[in-house]
Write a protein that holds these residues in place. Sequence first.
Motif, PDB file in Angstrom:
ATOM      1  N   GLU A   1       0.688  -1.241   0.071  1.00 31.34           N
ATOM      2  CA  GLU A   1       0.066  -0.026  -0.337  1.00 31.34           C
ATOM      3  C   GLU A   1       0.835   1.265  -0.008  1.00 31.34           C
ATOM      4  O   GLU A   1       1.689   1.443   0.733  1.00 31.34           O
ATOM      5  CB  GLU A   1      -1.025   0.039   1.299  1.00 31.34           C
ATOM      6  CG  GLU A   1      -1.825   1.329   1.405  1.00 31.34           C
ATOM      7  CD  GLU A   1      -2.498   1.262   2.572  1.00 31.34           C
ATOM      8  OE1 GLU A   1      -2.320   0.254   3.605  1.00 31.34           O
ATOM      9  OE2 GLU A   1      -3.277   2.211   2.824  1.00 31.34           O
ATOM     10  N   VAL A   2       0.443   1.971  -0.969  1.00 32.88           N
ATOM     11  CA  VAL A   2       1.113   3.466  -1.135  1.00 32.88           C
ATOM     12  C   VAL A   2       0.942   4.173   0.165  1.00 32.88           C
ATOM     13  O   VAL A   2      -0.157   4.443   0.378  1.00 32.88           O
ATOM     14  CB  VAL A   2       1.143   4.103  -2.396  1.00 32.88           C
ATOM     15  CG1 VAL A   2       1.705   5.455  -2.404  1.00 32.88           C
ATOM     16  CG2 VAL A   2       1.410   3.296  -3.723  1.00 32.88           C
ATOM     17  N   GLN A   3       2.032   5.019   0.749  1.00 33.03           N
ATOM     18  CA  GLN A   3       1.649   5.713   1.701  1.00 33.03           C
ATOM     19  C   GLN A   3       2.888   6.684   1.799  1.00 33.03           C
ATOM     20  O   GLN A   3       3.905   6.718   1.327  1.00 33.03           O
ATOM     21  CB  GLN A   3       1.952   5.242   3.353  1.00 33.03           C
ATOM     22  CG  GLN A   3       0.797   4.276   3.769  1.00 33.03           C
ATOM     23  CD  GLN A   3       0.814   4.069   5.384  1.00 33.03           C
ATOM     24  OE1 GLN A   3       2.009   3.661   5.748  1.00 33.03           O
ATOM     25  NE2 GLN A   3       0.047   3.945   5.952  1.00 33.03           N
ATOM     26  N   LEU A   4       2.224   8.162   1.731  1.00 32.95           N
ATOM     27  CA  LEU A   4       2.831   9.348   1.682  1.00 32.95           C
ATOM     28  C   LEU A   4       2.407  10.149   2.804  1.00 32.95           C
ATOM     29  O   LEU A   4       1.333  10.618   3.089  1.00 32.95           O
ATOM     30  CB  LEU A   4       2.605  10.002   0.262  1.00 32.95           C
ATOM     31  CG  LEU A   4       2.838   9.407  -0.909  1.00 32.95           C
ATOM     32  CD1 LEU A   4       2.215  10.236  -1.922  1.00 32.95           C
ATOM     33  CD2 LEU A   4       4.392   9.408  -0.983  1.00 32.95           C
ATOM     34  N   VAL A   5       3.509  10.656   3.914  1.00 34.08           N
ATOM     35  CA  VAL A   5       3.041  11.334   5.248  1.00 34.08           C
ATOM     36  C   VAL A   5       3.888  12.565   5.034  1.00 34.08           C
ATOM     37  O   VAL A   5       5.017  12.358   5.331  1.00 34.08           O
ATOM     38  CB  VAL A   5       3.475  10.290   6.118  1.00 34.08           C
ATOM     39  CG1 VAL A   5       3.038  11.158   7.526  1.00 34.08           C
ATOM     40  CG2 VAL A   5       2.615   9.079   6.144  1.00 34.08           C
ATOM     41  N   GLU A   6       2.991  13.838   5.196  1.00 30.29           N
ATOM     42  CA  GLU A   6       3.596  15.072   4.945  1.00 30.29           C
ATOM     43  C   GLU A   6       3.761  15.571   6.445  1.00 30.29           C
ATOM     44  O   GLU A   6       3.190  15.121   7.364  1.00 30.29           O
ATOM     45  CB  GLU A   6       2.924  16.208   4.203  1.00 30.29           C
ATOM     46  CG  GLU A   6       2.493  15.709   2.822  1.00 30.29           C
ATOM     47  CD  GLU A   6       1.126  14.937   2.750  1.00 30.29           C
ATOM     48  OE1 GLU A   6       0.792  14.937   1.381  1.00 30.29           O
ATOM     49  OE2 GLU A   6       0.917  14.378   3.669  1.00 30.29           O
ATOM     50  N   SER A   7       4.566  16.296   6.974  1.00 31.84           N
ATOM     51  CA  SER A   7       4.887  16.811   8.145  1.00 31.84           C
ATOM     52  C   SER A   7       5.589  17.994   7.762  1.00 31.84           C
ATOM     53  O   SER A   7       6.280  18.472   6.929  1.00 31.84           O
ATOM     54  CB  SER A   7       5.576  15.881   9.075  1.00 31.84           C
ATOM     55  OG  SER A   7       6.955  15.579   8.639  1.00 31.84           O
ATOM     56  N   GLY A   8       5.886  18.917   8.955  1.00 34.23           N
ATOM     57  CA  GLY A   8       6.750  20.056   8.956  1.00 34.23           C
ATOM     58  C   GLY A   8       5.889  21.484   8.787  1.00 34.23           C
ATOM     59  O   GLY A   8       6.555  22.641   8.820  1.00 34.23           O
ATOM     60  N   GLY A   9       4.650  21.309   8.473  1.00 33.64           N
ATOM     61  CA  GLY A   9       4.108  22.618   8.277  1.00 33.64           C
ATOM     62  C   GLY A   9       3.910  23.224   9.688  1.00 33.64           C
ATOM     63  O   GLY A   9       4.287  22.758  10.566  1.00 33.64           O
ATOM     64  N   GLY A  10       3.269  24.459   9.569  1.00 29.48           N
ATOM     65  CA  GLY A  10       3.025  25.448  10.658  1.00 29.48           C
ATOM     66  C   GLY A  10       2.697  26.853  10.426  1.00 29.48           C
ATOM     67  O   GLY A  10       2.545  27.209   9.307  1.00 29.48           O
ATOM     68  N   LEU A  11       2.790  27.768  11.441  1.00 32.96           N
ATOM     69  CA  LEU A  11       2.724  29.200  11.348  1.00 32.96           C
ATOM     70  C   LEU A  11       3.829  29.567  11.270  1.00 32.96           C
ATOM     71  O   LEU A  11       4.546  29.603  12.334  1.00 32.96           O
ATOM     72  CB  LEU A  11       1.651  29.564  12.563  1.00 32.96           C
ATOM     73  CG  LEU A  11       1.340  31.172  12.617  1.00 32.96           C
ATOM     74  CD1 LEU A  11       0.747  31.653  11.383  1.00 32.96           C
ATOM     75  CD2 LEU A  11       0.671  31.326  13.867  1.00 32.96           C
ATOM     76  N   VAL A  12       4.011  30.657  10.307  1.00 35.96           N
ATOM     77  CA  VAL A  12       5.232  31.279  10.215  1.00 35.96           C
ATOM     78  C   VAL A  12       5.098  32.620   9.839  1.00 35.96           C
ATOM     79  O   VAL A  12       3.975  32.898   9.177  1.00 35.96           O
ATOM     80  CB  VAL A  12       6.263  30.822   9.474  1.00 35.96           C
ATOM     81  CG1 VAL A  12       5.870  30.539   8.013  1.00 35.96           C
ATOM     82  CG2 VAL A  12       7.665  31.143   9.665  1.00 35.96           C
ATOM     83  N   GLN A  13       5.953  33.765  10.171  1.00 34.74           N
ATOM     84  CA  GLN A  13       5.912  35.207   9.563  1.00 34.74           C
ATOM     85  C   GLN A  13       6.225  35.228   8.420  1.00 34.74           C
ATOM     86  O   GLN A  13       7.431  34.445   8.084  1.00 34.74           O
ATOM     87  CB  GLN A  13       6.545  36.077  10.756  1.00 34.74           C
ATOM     88  CG  GLN A  13       5.739  36.350  11.976  1.00 34.74           C
ATOM     89  CD  GLN A  13       6.413  37.286  12.789  1.00 34.74           C
ATOM     90  OE1 GLN A  13       7.808  37.569  12.685  1.00 34.74           O
ATOM     91  NE2 GLN A  13       5.724  38.065  13.750  1.00 34.74           N
ATOM     92  N   ALA A  14       5.953  36.347   7.493  1.00 35.88           N
ATOM     93  CA  ALA A  14       6.367  36.402   6.309  1.00 35.88           C
ATOM     94  C   ALA A  14       7.871  36.756   6.520  1.00 35.88           C
ATOM     95  O   ALA A  14       8.407  37.301   7.183  1.00 35.88           O
ATOM     96  CB  ALA A  14       5.498  37.850   5.709  1.00 35.88           C
ATOM     97  N   GLY A  15       8.404  36.228   5.465  1.00 33.62           N
ATOM     98  CA  GLY A  15      10.136  36.090   5.482  1.00 33.62           C
ATOM     99  C   GLY A  15      10.628  34.830   6.287  1.00 33.62           C
ATOM    100  O   GLY A  15      11.988  34.884   6.013  1.00 33.62           O
TER     101      GLY A  15
END
Length: 122
Positions: free
Chosen positions: A1-15
């Motif tokens: 079964e193909v699995q793709l798991v993303e991580s690392g997103g979040g809230l950040v200020q411009a720049g």
Amino acid sequence: EVQLVESGGGLVQAGGSLRLSCAASGFTFDDYAIGWFRQAPGKEREGVSCISSSDGSTLYASSVKGRFTISSDNAKNTVYLQMKSLKPEDTAVYYCGLYPKDCSSSEPIGSWGQGTQVTVSS
């Protein structure tokens, strides 16, 4: 079964910067490229970047070129998207997906993950 798991997103200020990860399993890594696309509310899906499994070449959308860098660690079956100089218009859910091994399509050809939210405040 193909699995793709993303991580690392979040809230950040411009720049600011973020690094997204896509852990892949369940398929032969060399048979597909892995790329990133994003979806913002009320906007069409946008292909962001892709890294070829054929020769490691990379492609970027014009909107992110020079700011985002895609890379892969084949030993870990993981693809990264380093994002710098983030702008509010980069706010979206980011997905990693399977692409033709030469990144010849801007649309994923099969599975993609659940996505990770990136929010850039002004």
